[in-house]
Design an enzyme around this catalytic site. Structure first.
Site, PDB file in Angstrom:
ATOM      1  CG  HIS A 142      -1.711  -1.164   1.455  1.00 47.31           C
ATOM      2  ND1 HIS A 142      -1.936  -1.700   2.693  1.00 47.31           N
ATOM      3  CD2 HIS A 142      -2.364  -1.966   0.589  1.00 47.31           C
ATOM      4  CE1 HIS A 142      -2.712  -2.766   2.586  1.00 47.31           C
ATOM      5  NE2 HIS A 142      -2.972  -2.957   1.307  1.00 47.31           N
TER       6      HIS A 142
ATOM      7  CE  LYS B 192       1.946   3.455   5.808  1.00 48.76           C
ATOM      8  NZ  LYS B 192       1.481   2.274   5.079  1.00 48.76           N
TER       9      LYS B 192
ATOM     10  CG  HIS C  21       5.162  -0.857   4.357  1.00 51.33           C
ATOM     11  ND1 HIS C  21       4.167  -1.221   5.239  1.00 51.33           N
ATOM     12  CD2 HIS C  21       6.300  -1.394   4.824  1.00 51.33           C
ATOM     13  CE1 HIS C  21       4.703  -1.927   6.213  1.00 51.33           C
ATOM     14  NE2 HIS C  21       5.987  -2.048   5.985  1.00 51.33           N
TER      15      HIS C  21
ATOM     16  CE1 TYR D 264       2.089  -0.425   9.113  1.00 47.34           C
ATOM     17  CE2 TYR D 264       0.825  -1.050  11.028  1.00 47.34           C
ATOM     18  CZ  TYR D 264       1.288  -1.330   9.773  1.00 47.34           C
ATOM     19  OH  TYR D 264       0.960  -2.503   9.172  1.00 47.34           O
TER      20      TYR D 264
ATOM     21  CG  ASP E 192      -3.906  -6.143   0.611  1.00 48.90           C
ATOM     22  OD1 ASP E 192      -4.209  -4.970   0.307  1.00 48.90           O
ATOM     23  OD2 ASP E 192      -3.441  -6.460   1.714  1.00 48.90           O
TER      24      ASP E 192
END
Length: 185
Positions: free
Chosen positions: A64, A73, A120, A133, A169
């Protein structure tokens, strides 16, 4: 105290090894400090959102990235072990489409800086993993983009051939399709 900064094959992506104070009771470490921002390429000056995810073994989350506002992040594995992947999705970058992978675990205590402009994702290797995160921009679902985790052009050597992925995903697009659609940064 500043962490030891470890370069990776992608110059803007950094591993941070903070000092860990351990004794018979356990350990203590700093997982973020404002002064660390000066060490992190692409850092916007503040973390504005903190997230935690719990995932079971062989769950794959990603790949993403967020278009606007682009999101950096700082990841920290609090429990378990993951295989982490970042991909440069900045069209103007000389490293566009290049990826790097890392094996991160709670026992290693390393943090991973994923700057804005990188997709990521991670695969859980342990029975479960708890991942924190610290994000430089608020989550914006309407600007999130999903790069297909198994894009043949990326040739990511995932350690599990058939991971458990979300429907979203599973429907991610190839880097070539994202570039053609103007969705890369």
């Amino acid at each position: 105290m500043l962490p030891n900064l470890i370069d990776t094959r992608l110059p803007d992506v950094k591993l941070l090894a903070p000092r860990v104070y351990a004794d018979a009771r356990g350990h203590f470490m700093e997982s973020a400090r404002q002064a660390w921002g000066a060490l992190l390429p692409g850092f916007s000056g503040a973390f504005v959102q903190s997230n935690v995810s719990l995932s079971h073994q062989h769950v794959l989350r990603g790949l993403h990235f967020q278009r606007a506002p682009a999101q950096g992040k700082l990841l920290h594995v609090l429990q378990g072990e993951i295989f982490d992947v970042v991909v440069d999705v900045r069209r103007a970058s000389p490293r566009f489409g290049q990826m790097a992978s890392f094996q991160l675990s709670a026992s290693k205590h390393e943090l991973l800086w994923v700057p804005p402009g990188y997709a990521h994702g991670f695969l859980v290797l342990s029975e479960q993993a708890l991942v924190s995160y610290q994000c430089t921009a608020y989550y914006s679902p309407e600007s999130e983009v999903c790069l297909h985790w198994n894009d043949a052009a990326l040739a990511i050597a995932w350690p599990v051939a058939t991971p458990l992925v979300s429907e979203r995903d599973a429907c991610g697009q190839s880097l070539q399709a994202l570039q053609k659609a103007g969705l890369c940064l």
